[in-house]
Design a protein around this motif. Structure first.
Motif, PDB file in Angstrom:
ATOM      1  N   THR A 107      24.106 -87.095 -78.436  1.00  0.00           N
ATOM      2  CA  THR A 107      23.945 -86.612 -79.802  1.00  0.00           C
ATOM      3  C   THR A 107      22.785 -87.300 -80.537  1.00  0.00           C
ATOM      4  O   THR A 107      22.251 -86.737 -81.483  1.00  0.00           O
ATOM      5  CB  THR A 107      25.251 -86.785 -80.601  1.00  0.00           C
ATOM      6  OG1 THR A 107      25.693 -88.139 -80.446  1.00  0.00           O
ATOM      7  CG2 THR A 107      26.331 -85.852 -80.104  1.00  0.00           C
ATOM      8  N   LEU A 126      19.703 -85.228 -80.965  1.00  0.00           N
ATOM      9  CA  LEU A 126      19.758 -83.951 -81.676  1.00  0.00           C
ATOM     10  C   LEU A 126      19.011 -83.938 -83.012  1.00  0.00           C
ATOM     11  O   LEU A 126      18.615 -82.881 -83.499  1.00  0.00           O
ATOM     12  CB  LEU A 126      21.225 -83.552 -81.928  1.00  0.00           C
ATOM     13  CG  LEU A 126      22.065 -83.326 -80.670  1.00  0.00           C
ATOM     14  CD1 LEU A 126      23.498 -82.941 -81.052  1.00  0.00           C
ATOM     15  CD2 LEU A 126      21.443 -82.238 -79.795  1.00  0.00           C
ATOM     16  N   ALA A 145      26.593 -79.784 -85.341  1.00  0.00           N
ATOM     17  CA  ALA A 145      25.151 -80.018 -85.187  1.00  0.00           C
ATOM     18  C   ALA A 145      24.596 -80.665 -86.455  1.00  0.00           C
ATOM     19  O   ALA A 145      23.798 -81.614 -86.386  1.00  0.00           O
ATOM     20  CB  ALA A 145      24.426 -78.703 -84.894  1.00  0.00           C
ATOM     21  N   PHE A 181      21.070 -75.314 -86.788  1.00  0.00           N
ATOM     22  CA  PHE A 181      21.801 -74.537 -85.787  1.00  0.00           C
ATOM     23  C   PHE A 181      21.720 -73.043 -86.082  1.00  0.00           C
ATOM     24  O   PHE A 181      22.004 -72.606 -87.193  1.00  0.00           O
ATOM     25  CB  PHE A 181      23.270 -74.984 -85.826  1.00  0.00           C
ATOM     26  CG  PHE A 181      24.083 -74.574 -84.629  1.00  0.00           C
ATOM     27  CD1 PHE A 181      24.073 -75.342 -83.472  1.00  0.00           C
ATOM     28  CD2 PHE A 181      24.858 -73.418 -84.658  1.00  0.00           C
ATOM     29  CE1 PHE A 181      24.828 -74.978 -82.366  1.00  0.00           C
ATOM     30  CE2 PHE A 181      25.616 -73.051 -83.550  1.00  0.00           C
ATOM     31  CZ  PHE A 181      25.601 -73.830 -82.403  1.00  0.00           C
TER      32      PHE A 181
END
Ligand code: NDP
Length: 293
Positions: free
Chosen positions: A81, A84, A107, A114
């Motif tokens: 993560t 991201l 997200a 997203f």
């Protein structure tokens, strides 16, 4: 700007098709797949294989996911993560609208934007005219990347609610799967009288492809359904319902599976019971909307 780097996670038939058309359009493409051998043909075509999902995501701002479901995204990215932040995840996998909304929140918690998508046509059509994809989520993100997304197929933006793209995907497949099941039931029904599928299927396809002409004007139908207006004319609920009962009875006599004809006959019966007998067959939607037996 039309050839921004793109990462594709998930290289089933759909992810591979997308990777190939993106490469052909000149995009630098980074790929990762759980089963690494599935990246081979794309790598031969010029894609860069990433050693792990984290570095795949780090390679491009635009990250496309093409997986069996949303759980696969958590399985793949759950341990990555940190990568991201600042990315735009475009998840083109199938799942329920609720799951896609949760994923947009997930997200966001990791600093990513997203978009949800639903690819409406099969892998061989990807990158050709006729391919189209529903998208929902933040409009600015969609617009900023629509050039790259249009390489896959015509992008159709449907709204901010992240659940909408998958809702429309499922609504379209509702038409599709129900139509296909009806085609097969009808073929079995004809078969009960000794008519072969080879003989019957082309005739059934005439009926299927004749539906638009029977409806005549899809815009007018949509407007009438929105207005809950069902003026009876040639196809009243009573007339169509009698036929639905006959199909169910004939299917029962033939010893066929009855789930499909019983469901259809039940919709008509309940519409008639609710007072729609003299209305158009479109009144069935009121029974469906009401939702409770
Ligand atoms: P699949 O649904 O079979 O997708 C397979 C991909 O998901 C593979 O890359 C597979 O990895 C990966 N995957 C599944 N589960 C996991 C997991 N737990 N962890 C990691 N990776 C996982 O094939 P498609 O490519 O056909 O479809 C992709 C999406 O596109 C689906 O959501 C489908 O509904 C949608 N779609 C497909 C169409 C079609 O005709 N094929 C048409 C329209 C939409 P691995 O290779 O390692 O198994």
């Amino acid at each position: 700007a039309t050839t921004v780097p793109v990462t594709v996670l998930g290289l089933g038939p759909m992810g591979q098709a997308m990777g190939h058309v993106l490469l052909a359009a000149g995009h630098p493409v980074t790929v990762w797949n759980r089963t690494s051998a599935r990246a081979d043909t794309l790598v031969s075509a010029g894609a860069t294989p990433a050693p792990d999902p984290g570095s795949a995501v780090a390679s491009s701002e635009l990250v496309i996911l093409s997986l069996t479901d949303y759980q696969a995204m958590y399985d793949i990215l759950g341990d990555h993560t940190d990568a991201l932040r600042g990315r735009l995840l475009v998840n083109l996998s199938s799942d329920t609208p609720e799951r896609t909304r949760e994923a947009a929140d997930w997200a966001g918690q990791h600093g990513a934007r997203f978009l949800t998508g639903g690819v409406m046509t099969p892998p061989p059509t990807i990158g050709t005219e006729g391919a189209y994809v529903y998208y929902s989520g933040p409009r600015p993100d969609f617009e900023a990347h629509s050039a790259a997304l249009s390489v896959i197929g015509e992008p159709r933006y449907v709204g901010e609610d992240p659940g909408l793209a998958q809702l429309l995907y499922q609504a379209q497949l509702d038409v599709f799967l129900t139509g296909l099941a009806g085609l097969l039931h009808a073929t079995a029904l004809a078969g009960s009288g000794g008519v072969s599928a080879a003989e019957f299927v082309p005739q059934a396809l005439e009926t299927l492809t004749g539906i638009p002409a029977m409806i005549e004007d899809g815009d007018a139908l949509g407007t009438a359904l929105d207005a809950r207006s069902h003026p009876g004319d040639l196809g009243t609920t009573t007339m169509m319902g009698a036929t639905a009962d006959h199909i169910a009875a004939t299917s029962a006599a033939a010893g066929l599976d009855l789930v499909l004809p019983d469901a259809v006959a039940s919709l008509y019966r309940r519409a008639i019971r609710a007072g729609h007998g003299a209305d158009n067959w479109t009144s069935l939607i009121e029974v469906i909307r009401a939702g409770v037996l």
